[in-house]
Design a protein around this motif. Structure first.
Motif, mmCIF file in Angstrom:
data_model
loop_
_atom_site.group_PDB
_atom_site.id
_atom_site.type_symbol
_atom_site.label_atom_id
_atom_site.label_comp_id
_atom_site.label_asym_id
_atom_site.label_seq_id
_atom_site.Cartn_x
_atom_site.Cartn_y
_atom_site.Cartn_z
ATOM 1 N N ALA A 26 -0.130 -13.431 -4.783
ATOM 2 C CA ALA A 26 -1.316 -12.567 -4.802
ATOM 3 C C ALA A 26 -2.536 -13.300 -4.225
ATOM 4 N N ALA A 27 -2.619 -14.624 -4.441
ATOM 5 C CA ALA A 27 -3.765 -15.389 -3.947
ATOM 6 C C ALA A 27 -3.805 -15.413 -2.421
ATOM 7 N N PHE A 28 -2.636 -15.391 -1.769
ATOM 8 C CA PHE A 28 -2.585 -15.482 -0.308
ATOM 9 C C PHE A 28 -2.196 -14.145 0.351
ATOM 10 N N TYR A 29 -2.354 -13.091 -0.417
ATOM 11 C CA TYR A 29 -2.131 -11.746 0.133
ATOM 12 C C TYR A 29 -3.278 -11.402 1.084
ATOM 13 N N MET B 209 5.182 -5.429 -0.789
ATOM 14 C CA MET B 209 4.727 -6.013 -2.055
ATOM 15 C C MET B 209 5.125 -5.120 -3.222
ATOM 16 N N LYS B 210 4.974 -3.805 -3.058
ATOM 17 C CA LYS B 210 5.395 -2.886 -4.121
ATOM 18 C C LYS B 210 6.896 -3.001 -4.374
ATOM 19 N N THR B 211 7.672 -3.052 -3.284
ATOM 20 C CA THR B 211 9.126 -3.160 -3.416
ATOM 21 C C THR B 211 9.516 -4.444 -4.117
ATOM 22 N N PHE B 212 8.823 -5.531 -3.781
ATOM 23 C CA PHE B 212 9.142 -6.831 -4.396
ATOM 24 C C PHE B 212 8.983 -6.760 -5.915
ATOM 25 N N PHE B 213 7.876 -6.193 -6.394
ATOM 26 C CA PHE B 213 7.640 -6.125 -7.844
ATOM 27 C C PHE B 213 8.643 -5.182 -8.519
ATOM 28 N N GLU B 214 8.996 -4.080 -7.835
ATOM 29 C CA GLU B 214 9.976 -3.154 -8.427
ATOM 30 C C GLU B 214 11.345 -3.810 -8.556
ATOM 31 N N VAL B 215 11.763 -4.531 -7.519
ATOM 32 C CA VAL B 215 13.060 -5.218 -7.557
ATOM 33 C C VAL B 215 13.045 -6.324 -8.604
ATOM 34 N N LEU B 216 11.940 -7.069 -8.665
ATOM 35 C CA LEU B 216 11.854 -8.160 -9.644
ATOM 36 C C LEU B 216 11.952 -7.629 -11.073
ATOM 37 N N THR C 266 8.209 -1.231 -17.961
ATOM 38 C CA THR C 266 7.364 -0.328 -18.751
ATOM 39 C C THR C 266 5.894 -0.479 -18.370
ATOM 40 N N ASP C 267 5.447 -1.719 -18.194
ATOM 41 C CA ASP C 267 4.045 -1.962 -17.831
ATOM 42 C C ASP C 267 3.740 -1.444 -16.420
ATOM 43 N N LEU C 268 4.714 -1.551 -15.511
ATOM 44 C CA LEU C 268 4.505 -1.040 -14.147
ATOM 45 C C LEU C 268 4.322 0.486 -14.148
ATOM 46 N N ASP C 269 5.047 1.153 -15.035
ATOM 47 C CA ASP C 269 4.920 2.614 -15.110
ATOM 48 C C ASP C 269 3.543 3.011 -15.646
ATOM 49 N N VAL C 270 3.030 2.217 -16.608
ATOM 50 C CA VAL C 270 1.728 2.559 -17.214
ATOM 51 C C VAL C 270 0.582 2.105 -16.331
ATOM 52 N N ASN C 271 0.716 0.927 -15.734
ATOM 53 C CA ASN C 271 -0.341 0.344 -14.897
ATOM 54 C C ASN C 271 0.228 0.030 -13.516
ATOM 55 N N PRO C 272 0.258 1.004 -12.628
ATOM 56 C CA PRO C 272 0.852 0.807 -11.296
ATOM 57 C C PRO C 272 0.168 -0.341 -10.548
ATOM 58 N N ILE C 273 0.928 -1.002 -9.729
ATOM 59 C CA ILE C 273 0.430 -2.139 -8.969
ATOM 60 C C ILE C 273 -0.595 -1.689 -7.936
ATOM 61 N N ASN C 274 -1.629 -2.501 -7.727
ATOM 62 C CA ASN C 274 -2.678 -2.218 -6.748
ATOM 63 C C ASN C 274 -2.543 -3.222 -5.606
ATOM 64 N N VAL C 275 -2.150 -2.748 -4.436
ATOM 65 C CA VAL C 275 -1.908 -3.632 -3.297
ATOM 66 C C VAL C 275 -2.860 -3.356 -2.140
ATOM 67 N N ASN C 276 -4.045 -2.790 -2.412
ATOM 68 C CA ASN C 276 -4.965 -2.417 -1.342
ATOM 69 C C ASN C 276 -5.654 -3.626 -0.693
ATOM 70 N N TRP D 235 -5.333 -7.231 -10.536
ATOM 71 C CA TRP D 235 -4.314 -6.468 -11.264
ATOM 72 C C TRP D 235 -3.292 -7.392 -11.922
ATOM 73 N N LEU D 236 -2.840 -8.417 -11.179
ATOM 74 C CA LEU D 236 -1.832 -9.334 -11.727
ATOM 75 C C LEU D 236 -2.415 -10.153 -12.871
ATOM 76 N N CYS D 237 -3.696 -10.539 -12.782
ATOM 77 C CA CYS D 237 -4.324 -11.311 -13.862
ATOM 78 C C CYS D 237 -4.399 -10.472 -15.142
ATOM 79 N N LYS D 238 -4.749 -9.211 -15.011
ATOM 80 C CA LYS D 238 -4.804 -8.355 -16.189
ATOM 81 C C LYS D 238 -3.411 -8.129 -16.774
#
Length: 265
Positions: A174-177, A189-196, A211-221, A229-232
Motif C-alpha cells: 500500500a505504501a508504494f501503490y 489490487m482488489k483481486t489480490f486482497f480477495e484471493v488472499l 467478513t471485514d472486506l464485505d463490511v468495509n470494501p477496499i479503497n484503491v483510488n 484503509w489498510l491502517c484502519k
C-alpha cells in the motif's frame, strides 16, 4: 636481642655520669688506634667517649636491624664498601623485588609466612577460584538456556509470526501503490486482497478477513486512500486482539518515508 639492645643503651647513657678508666678498653683502643691519644688528657677522654658513643649507637642500629630483619647480614653493616651482590642474600633480594613490584610480600610464598597463615591464604585463594568457576558456569548455563529459548529462524512460521510478516507485506504494498492508479492496477489490487482472504493459511483469520472486506470494501483510488484503509483495517484487528491502536496519520512515515526524527535513516 632485645636484652643486648637494652645493655647497649644503658652503656651509652652511663658515659654521662661515669668517668672513663685510665686504662682504656679494647673497644676504645680499636676506635682510637694510631691516633696518639693521651688517655689522661680531659680533651682526649671526651673524644674517646664520643667515639665510644658512636660505636655503641652503631651497635644499637645493628641490633635493631637484626630484630626487624633476621636475614640482615652483619658484614654489610661492618663493611659498607663490600660489593652489593655479596651484601644481599637471595631471600633479601626476593623481598626487595616483591616490595618494588607489588608493595608487599608475595601472599602465596610459603617460605615467607608461617604455616598457619600460609594455609589460610591458600584456602582464600581456593575459595576465590571456586567462586569464579561457579560464576562462569552459571553464566554459561544462562547463555545456553537463553539460546535454547529463542526460536530458530529456519522453522515453520506460527500464527503470530505469519501475521507479522503478512501485515508487513500488505502495508509495504500500500505504501508504494500509485498515487494515480490505472484501472488495471485498481482491479489487480482488489483481486489480490480477495484471493488472499480465501487462501490465507490461517482458516479463522481468513474467514474474519472476508467478513471485514464485505463490511468495509477496499479503497484503491490512490496510494493515500489505500494506505489509510489498510491502517484502519489493521486497527480493527488489533482492537479484537486487545493490542494498542496505531495513529493512521503516520502510516506513510511508518511504512514508506521513515520517521521524521531521522531514526530510520
Amino acid at each position: 636481642m632485645r636484652m643486648l639492645f637494652m645493655i647497649f643503651t644503658i652503656a651509652e647513657r652511663s658515659f654521662k655520669i661515669l668517668e672513663l678508666p685510665i686504662t682504656p678498653t679494647l673497644l676504645l683502643r680499636r676506635q682510637s688506634h694510631n691516633y696518639g691519644y693521651d688517655y689522661t688528657s680531659p680533651t682526649h677522654i671526651e673524644l674517646s667517649r664520643e667515639a665510644t658513643r658512636l660505636v655503641i649507637r652503631r651497635l644499637q642500629r645493628t641490633v635493631l636491624r637484626l630484630i626487624r630483619d633476621p636475614d640482615f647480614i652483619m658484614s654489610a653493616e661492618a663493611n659498607p664498601e663490600m660489593d652489593k651482590e655479596h651484601q644481599e642474600s637471595p631471600f633479601a633480594a626476593h623481598r626487595k623485588a616483591g616490595a618494588s613490584g607489588a608493595g608487599k610480600q608475595d601472599s602465596n610464598c610459603r617460605t615467607c609466612n608461617d604455616f598457619k597463615s600460609w594455609s589460610k591464604q591458600q584456602r582464600l585463594i581456593s575459595n576465590v577460584q571456586s567462586a569464579k568457576v561457579k560464576h562462569m558456569a552459571a553464566a554459561e548455563k544462562l547463555t545456553v538456556n537463553a539460546a535454547e529459548d529463542l526460536p530458530r529462524d529456519d522453522c515453520p512460521l506460527d500464527k503470530v509470526r505469519l501475521g507479522i510478516s503478512t501485515w508487513g507485506l500488505l502495508h509495504t504494498m500500500a505504501a508504494f501503490y500509485s498515487d494515480n492508479p490505472t484501472d488495471t492496477e485498481k482491479r489487480d489490487m482488489k483481486t489480490f486482497f480477495e484471493v488472499l482472504s480465501r487462501l490465507y493459511p490461517c482458516e479463522f483469520c481468513a474467514k474474519d478477513f472476508r467478513t471485514d472486506l464485505d463490511v468495509n470494501p477496499i479503497n484503491v483510488n490512490s496510494q493515500k486512500e489505500l494506505a489509510l484503509w489498510l491502517c484502519k483495517f489493521h486497527n480493527r484487528v488489533n482492537d479484537k486482539l486487545g493490542k494498542p491502536l496505531f495513529d493512521c496519520t503516520k502510516v506513510n512515515e511508518r511504512w514508506r518515508d521513515g520517521w521524521l526524527d531521522g531514526s530510520c535513516d
